[in-house]
Design a protein around this motif. Sequence first.
Motif, short mmCIF file in Angstrom:
data_model
loop_
_atom_site.label_atom_id
_atom_site.label_comp_id
_atom_site.label_asym_id
_atom_site.label_seq_id
_atom_site.Cartn_x
_atom_site.Cartn_y
_atom_site.Cartn_z
N PHE A 121 9.07 -3.85 14.85
CA PHE A 121 8.64 -4.28 13.52
C PHE A 121 7.55 -3.39 12.94
O PHE A 121 7.54 -3.11 11.74
N LEU A 122 6.61 -2.95 13.78
CA LEU A 122 5.43 -2.23 13.30
C LEU A 122 5.57 -0.72 13.34
O LEU A 122 4.66 -0.01 12.93
N HIS A 145 11.25 -2.10 8.72
CA HIS A 145 10.61 -3.40 8.84
C HIS A 145 9.12 -3.42 8.49
O HIS A 145 8.59 -4.45 8.11
N LEU A 146 8.45 -2.28 8.64
CA LEU A 146 6.99 -2.27 8.48
C LEU A 146 6.55 -2.73 7.10
O LEU A 146 5.63 -3.53 6.97
N MET A 147 7.21 -2.25 6.05
CA MET A 147 6.84 -2.61 4.69
C MET A 147 6.97 -4.13 4.48
O MET A 147 6.10 -4.76 3.84
N THR A 148 8.02 -4.73 5.02
CA THR A 148 8.20 -6.17 4.88
C THR A 148 7.08 -6.94 5.55
O THR A 148 6.53 -7.91 4.99
N VAL A 149 6.69 -6.51 6.74
CA VAL A 149 5.60 -7.16 7.46
C VAL A 149 4.29 -7.01 6.68
O VAL A 149 3.51 -7.96 6.57
N ASN A 201 5.88 7.32 6.94
CA ASN A 201 5.32 6.93 5.63
C ASN A 201 5.91 5.62 5.13
O ASN A 201 6.05 5.40 3.92
N ALA A 202 6.25 4.73 6.05
CA ALA A 202 6.92 3.48 5.69
C ALA A 202 6.05 2.57 4.84
O ALA A 202 6.57 1.83 4.00
N ALA A 203 4.75 2.61 5.07
CA ALA A 203 3.83 1.78 4.28
C ALA A 203 2.63 2.61 3.87
O ALA A 203 1.48 2.17 3.95
N GLN A 204 2.91 3.81 3.41
CA GLN A 204 1.85 4.75 3.03
C GLN A 204 1.52 4.56 1.56
O GLN A 204 2.29 4.90 0.68
N PHE A 205 0.33 4.01 1.29
CA PHE A 205 -0.11 3.76 -0.08
C PHE A 205 -1.12 4.81 -0.50
O PHE A 205 -1.55 5.64 0.30
N ILE A 206 -1.54 4.76 -1.77
CA ILE A 206 -2.46 5.78 -2.28
C ILE A 206 -3.77 5.79 -1.50
O ILE A 206 -4.32 6.85 -1.21
N THR A 207 -4.29 4.61 -1.15
CA THR A 207 -5.55 4.57 -0.40
C THR A 207 -5.39 5.25 0.96
O THR A 207 -6.31 5.92 1.44
N ASN A 208 -4.24 5.06 1.60
CA ASN A 208 -3.99 5.75 2.87
C ASN A 208 -3.92 7.26 2.68
O ASN A 208 -4.43 8.03 3.50
N HIS A 209 -3.29 7.67 1.58
CA HIS A 209 -3.17 9.09 1.27
C HIS A 209 -4.55 9.69 1.01
O HIS A 209 -4.83 10.83 1.42
#
Length: 310
Positions: free
Chosen positions: A166-167, A172-176, A262-270
Amino acid sequence: MDQTIKMKPLASYRKTRRKDAFGVFLMLLPYTLLFSVFIAIPVALAIYLSLTSFNVVETPTLNGLVNFVNIFTQDDVFLQYVLPKTLTFAIIVGPGGYMLAFVLAWMLAQIQKLPRTIFALLLYTPSMIGGVFIAVIWRTLFSGDESGYINALLLQWDMIERPIQFLQSPDHLMTVVIIVALWSSMGVGFLAMLAGILNGNEELYEAAYVEGIDNKFQEVIHVTIPMMKPQMLFGAVMAIVATFTNGYIGVALSGANPTPQNAAQFITNHIDDYGFLRYEMGYAAALSVVLLAIIIVFSKVAYKLFAEKD
């Protein structure tokens, strides 16, 4: 003589005006200092650094709009993953968490004071200590081996043959992350809505029922929401800011930045990736300015919807 008498009230009036102005200055001084130190100056520095090439070690050198041009023309990760996933997350979690906060606040307002206080505290707690819960509870629930509770149950019920990652899986990561974000979305906006509902004018409700409203749904639409527009606006702005700065969830769950594929890579992570891992502070500052612009645009939409009309 008459001229002297006329000048005395004028001098007294000017003295009173100076005292009033000085009093206003003293009252505004703490806010002005705090606003300048924590908002105006950092934003100004970020805008300046966004126009430079800065690696922390050497002195920043101006390079104009090169960083912004690179963001929208050269940064494939930003264009293919970061921006779409940030907007997708914001569109789902922002309105979803906002509506959930309002519904829960309205439901709590209908019950007794003691259970209302207890439930409000329980709902608000995740927004304060969400990081601890993510590290301890959610990672345990969705762990990608048999020790993870979700995988253990699915294996026990013969629904899967081997544990689901999941992680670590991009499927699946984005859903979690969305589930965890909605769970922790009951912040100060939720408390503001609850306060707005509890402090509503009972006479307006009575007048509305006299005018023909005959159920709770109509009461909410025609009385409650229009009556608490300031709280709704505050909650909307807080939801927007929280949504666009929630990148820590994906990193905390997956244990990596960038997140897996980059499954849940948002601007703050970038921003963290370029600023604190690659030390390209000028580029990271340009990304933060882009994020600020996006938040301002969404906040303007919220003001259009909920600001009081003159």
